[in-house]
Design an enzyme around this catalytic site. Structure first.
Site, PDB file in Angstrom:
ATOM      1  N   GLU A  60       0.824  -1.207   0.000  1.00  0.00           N
ATOM      2  CA  GLU A  60       0.000   0.000   0.000  1.00  0.00           C
ATOM      3  C   GLU A  60       0.859   1.258   0.000  1.00  0.00           C
ATOM      4  O   GLU A  60       0.530   2.252  -0.649  1.00  0.00           O
ATOM      5  CB  GLU A  60      -0.945   0.000   1.201  1.00  0.00           C
ATOM      6  CG  GLU A  60      -2.060  -1.031   1.107  1.00  0.00           C
ATOM      7  CD  GLU A  60      -2.993  -0.801  -0.077  1.00  0.00           C
ATOM      8  OE1 GLU A  60      -3.057   0.329  -0.593  1.00  0.00           O
ATOM      9  OE2 GLU A  60      -3.664  -1.763  -0.482  1.00  0.00           O
ATOM     10  N   TYR A 143      -5.941   6.713   4.340  1.00  0.00           N
ATOM     11  CA  TYR A 143      -6.154   5.672   3.333  1.00  0.00           C
ATOM     12  C   TYR A 143      -5.398   4.393   3.700  1.00  0.00           C
ATOM     13  O   TYR A 143      -5.956   3.292   3.685  1.00  0.00           O
ATOM     14  CB  TYR A 143      -5.733   6.135   1.936  1.00  0.00           C
ATOM     15  CG  TYR A 143      -5.660   4.959   0.996  1.00  0.00           C
ATOM     16  CD1 TYR A 143      -6.830   4.422   0.465  1.00  0.00           C
ATOM     17  CD2 TYR A 143      -4.451   4.326   0.713  1.00  0.00           C
ATOM     18  CE1 TYR A 143      -6.796   3.292  -0.350  1.00  0.00           C
ATOM     19  CE2 TYR A 143      -4.408   3.195  -0.086  1.00  0.00           C
ATOM     20  CZ  TYR A 143      -5.574   2.688  -0.613  1.00  0.00           C
ATOM     21  OH  TYR A 143      -5.535   1.559  -1.388  1.00  0.00           O
ATOM     22  N   ASP A 161      -9.642   4.789  -2.783  1.00  0.00           N
ATOM     23  CA  ASP A 161      -8.557   5.240  -3.653  1.00  0.00           C
ATOM     24  C   ASP A 161      -9.176   5.783  -4.946  1.00  0.00           C
ATOM     25  O   ASP A 161     -10.403   5.930  -5.052  1.00  0.00           O
ATOM     26  CB  ASP A 161      -7.563   4.112  -3.922  1.00  0.00           C
ATOM     27  CG  ASP A 161      -8.121   3.023  -4.837  1.00  0.00           C
ATOM     28  OD1 ASP A 161      -9.352   3.004  -5.103  1.00  0.00           O
ATOM     29  OD2 ASP A 161      -7.328   2.178  -5.298  1.00  0.00           O
TER      30      ASP A 161
END
Length: 371
Positions: A60, A143, A161
């Site tokens: 990520e 996020y 996203d």
């Protein structure tokens, strides 16, 4: 996660609708999930295999502002060299920065090390399993915290996203522009996130956006959400999501200096930890602005390589003039400078803009190819 008032939102869906939608998507994902080196397939998850939080977190971080295609090789090299967060925490900064070279957004690499060391030293090598606890770690924002909590630990968190934003804007035919509309899109995404299999669901929405609900020419005919998609019905899907126009990027200029000794060693400098390309090795050079002042590392007859390097960063375009000189014998390094022998120097350890300067030299008349 803030709830939407369904009764006040035209076209909003009931809880039963939302359950049907997320089950449709999970069924599609079970058949069509992309294969990625950091991902546990839905079939393996069903058999009880759990994702490695380290690999989820690492992927990520790497995927921020970067495509899957660009990240895959980096991820495989990182995990082969540092297979656990404890291994990464024990790595030397310079090794990690060199391995990251070319991936861009170098603050991510610095924060990667900071986070790994906090997990190793303060948490005995175990990532926390909640959004709030993950958010406290260095370099982890909303996020990434949501993605790791959801994918690695099956927490019901809303992962938003660019792919998910596009899917939500089209599913609900939302024409308000990004970035201001992000909170509304997150609300819609949150309502659809199920209690069961939230990690698979988060990856399913991202896969849907990446493979079917693409920015251009979405494949609406094979989309599992074809029927309820309001933008498909309205014929507006290709124009969504809308975005607030960006200001044009300014152009900055600079000079960079390649100095090589008679035996082929290169003079480089380690950039300060803070700032653009922080912590990376690069060539000595001037400031980057509208009228750069020459700042050669030593007095010499600097030769212009006869070309220029062009590179685009997030906020500006850069044009570099590249100069070359022979490093004087017995040169005394100043703080931050490093001299790498011809065998120790690896162009791939340089950030992209610095590698472009090297490539300009490699293709010039100043490199007769005797090496």
């Amino acid at each position: 996660m803030r709830d939407l008032d369904r009764s006040s939102n035209p076209g909003s869906k009931t809880a039963a609708d939302e359950t049907a939608l997320n089950q449709q998507l999970l069924s599609w994902y079970d058949r069509n999930a992309r294969t990625m080196p950091w991902r546990v397939s839905p079939a393996d998850r069903a058999r009880g295999q759990r994702p490695d939080p380290y690999r989820v977190w690492l992927s990520e971080v790497m995927l921020q502002q970067t495509t899957v295609a660009a990240v895959t090789d980096y991820f495989q090299r990182f995990t082969q060299r540092w297979p656990s967060v404890l291994d990464l925490a024990a790595a030397e900064d310079a090794q990690v920065m060199a391995e990251w070279a070319g991936l861009g957004y170098y603050a991510r690499a610095r924060n990667l090390l900071k986070c790994a060391r906090v997990v190793a030293q303060d948490l005995e090598g175990d990532f926390p399993d909640s959004y709030d606890a993950l958010l406290k770690l260095p370099g982890i924002g909303p996020y990434t915290a949501a993605a790791v909590a959801s994918i690695a630990f099956d927490r019901r968190e809303t992962v938003l996203d660019g792919n998910v934003e596009r899917v939500m804007s089209r599913l609900h035919d939302i024409h308000d522009p990004l970035p201001a509309v992000k909170p509304l899109l997150k609300d819609h995404a949150g309502l659809l996130t199920p209690e069961l299999r939230p990690g698979d669901y988060a990856q399913a929405v991202m896969d849907l956006g990446a493979t079917i609900c693409t920015p251009k020419n979405p494949a609406c005919g094979i989309c599992p959400w074809r029927a309820p998609c309001l933008a498909r019905v309205a014929g507006t899907a290709p124009e969504l999501p809308k975005k607030t126009p960006k200001q044009p990027k300014p152009t900055r200029l600079g000079l960079t200096y390649l100095a090589r000794s008679a035996d082929g060693a290169w003079l480089l400098e380690r950039r300060p930890d803070k700032g653009l390309l922080g912590g990376m090795l690069g060539w000595p050079g001037s400031e980057w602005n509208e009228a750069p002042v020459p700042r050669a590392p030593f007095e010499a007859d600097w030769q212009d390589l006869g070309g220029e390097v062009r590179h685009t960063f997030t906020h500006f375009h850069l044009i570099l003039q590249v100069k070359l000189a022979e490093l004087p014998a017995g040169y005394n390094l100043t703080p931050g400078q490093e001299l790498l022998s011809r065998h120790a120097f690896r162009p791939q350890d340089l950030p992209t803009v610095m590698r472009k300067a090297f490539d300009l030299w490699a293709g010039s008349d100043f490199n007769p190819g005797q090496d």
